[in-house]
Design an enzyme around this catalytic site. Structure first.
Site, short mmCIF file in Angstrom:
data_model
loop_
_atom_site.label_atom_id
_atom_site.label_comp_id
_atom_site.label_asym_id
_atom_site.label_seq_id
_atom_site.Cartn_x
_atom_site.Cartn_y
_atom_site.Cartn_z
N SER A 7 7.08 10.80 -10.62
CA SER A 7 8.39 10.72 -9.85
C SER A 7 9.47 11.75 -10.43
CB SER A 7 9.17 9.31 -10.38
OG SER A 7 10.43 9.48 -10.14
N HIS A 32 6.58 11.91 -6.09
CA HIS A 32 7.34 10.43 -5.45
C HIS A 32 8.68 11.16 -5.67
CE1 HIS A 32 8.36 6.50 -5.17
NE2 HIS A 32 9.18 6.63 -6.20
N ASP A 34 12.62 10.28 -5.54
CA ASP A 34 13.58 8.97 -5.32
C ASP A 34 14.74 9.33 -4.95
OD1 ASP A 34 11.89 6.90 -6.67
OD2 ASP A 34 11.86 8.08 -8.27
N MET A 36 18.41 8.44 -4.11
CA MET A 36 19.62 7.07 -4.40
C MET A 36 20.97 7.65 -3.67
SD MET A 36 18.27 6.71 -8.25
CE MET A 36 16.70 6.16 -8.53
N HIS A 65 10.88 8.09 -1.44
CA HIS A 65 11.21 6.61 -1.80
C HIS A 65 12.86 6.46 -1.56
CE1 HIS A 65 11.55 3.18 -4.87
NE2 HIS A 65 11.95 2.73 -3.60
N MET A 67 16.23 4.73 -1.52
CA MET A 67 16.87 3.77 -2.13
C MET A 67 18.30 4.01 -1.63
SD MET A 67 15.11 3.73 -5.88
CE MET A 67 14.51 5.07 -5.61
N MET A 136 8.17 -2.94 -6.16
CA MET A 136 8.98 -2.39 -7.58
C MET A 136 8.61 -3.19 -8.74
SD MET A 136 10.46 0.17 -6.44
CE MET A 136 11.23 0.65 -8.11
N ASP A 174 5.92 1.01 -8.76
CA ASP A 174 6.72 1.85 -9.31
C ASP A 174 7.66 1.13 -10.18
OD1 ASP A 174 8.66 3.95 -9.29
OD2 ASP A 174 9.33 3.95 -7.43
C1 DX5 Z 1 13.00 3.73 -10.05
C2 DX5 Z 1 12.45 4.81 -9.23
C3 DX5 Z 1 11.26 5.03 -9.96
C4 DX5 Z 1 11.52 5.59 -11.49
C5 DX5 Z 1 10.03 5.73 -12.14
O1 DX5 Z 1 14.47 3.47 -9.31
O2 DX5 Z 1 12.00 4.34 -7.91
O3 DX5 Z 1 10.46 5.91 -9.02
O4 DX5 Z 1 12.03 7.07 -11.30
O5 DX5 Z 1 10.32 5.99 -13.21
P1 DX5 Z 1 9.66 5.40 -14.75
O6 DX5 Z 1 8.04 5.69 -14.55
O7 DX5 Z 1 10.14 6.39 -15.86
O8 DX5 Z 1 10.07 3.97 -14.65
ZN ZN Z 2 10.67 5.29 -6.86
#
Ligand code: DX5
Ligand code: ZN
Length: 223
Positions: A7, A32, A34, A36, A65, A67, A136, A174
């Protein structure tokens, strides 16, 4: 086949090209990404401008991903920015079928995610329409949280459903994954493993990824 997806949330944002190269050399399969929006989750990260900018500098699969609330509004933009996989949250969509159909219009794989509070039964009716289910294993929003082992029941339910219906489905986990617990995920049926802090914070990410693969091999899916 087990796919390891570091990630980029845990990357050094000042050196994204170097970080992507570091992950490719370490043996990652996917990156990956993320996204947000400060609304679906209480945190911001990056969006289409950053993804489009870094796209030319890596050949790895871009696993995006989302969010964000009402992701359907931005699916065309993320496809254009270079996503190979787009995952939306079931909780964030007012019309999940429409969001799935919109992703399908692009040459992009379709993922649907559920947060820890969401019952897996809500996801099952969509599994025959998607390529990847994301369970998740932390409350989404931040890297570096602790893995929630209770979520493995959902992984098993999805795996059993997919096998019973002959679906070719990837199952992603994840949140909080590392070499010490990846075996629990793979023996439950997960095959796409996201890990942020465990890989990026390591001195030698290649050793962590190798150890994760070894542990995954030692713990194949058991019915
Ligand atoms: C959380 C994210 C994850 C996160 C994973 O909201 O979707 O992808 O960054 O990070 P670790 O492996 O540190 O939990
Ligand atoms: Zn993620």
């Amino acid at each position: 086949m087990i796919y390891i997806a570091p990630s980029m949330l845990s990357a050094d944002f000042g050196h994204l090209e170097d970080e992507m190269t570091r992950m490719a050399k370490a043996g990652a399969n996917y990156l990956h990404l993320d996204v947000m929006d400060g609304n679906f989750v209480p945190n911001f990260s990056f969006g289409t401008p950053v993804i489009a900018s870094i796209r030319p500098y890596s050949k790895l699969i871009f696993d995006v991903h989302l969010m964000i609330v009402d992701p359907i509004r931005y699916i065309d933009d993320y496809a254009k920015a270079g996503a190979d996989i787009i995952t939306v949250h079931l909780e964030a969509c007012s019309d999940l079928d429409a969001a799935i159909a919109k992703i399908r219009r692009h040459e992009v794989r379709v993922g649907v995610a559920i947060s820890p509070a969401t019952p897996v039964e809500l996801l099952l009716p969509y599994l025959d329409k998607i390529d990847m289910a994301l369970i998740m294993t932390v409350v989404p929003g931040f890297g570096g949280q602790s893995f929630m082992p209770d979520m493995l029941k959902k992984v098993r339910t999805v795996k059993r459903y997919a096998d019973a219906h002959n679906l070719k489905l990837d199952i992603q986990v994840d949140g909080g994954l590392k070499a010490e617990n990846i075996g629990l995920a793979t023996e439950s049926g997960a095959n796409v493993i996201v890990a942020g802090s465990a890989i990026f914070n390591a001195k030698r990410p290649s050793e962590v990824i190798q150890k994760m693969r070894e542990e995954a091999d030692l713990h194949p899916y058991t019915k």
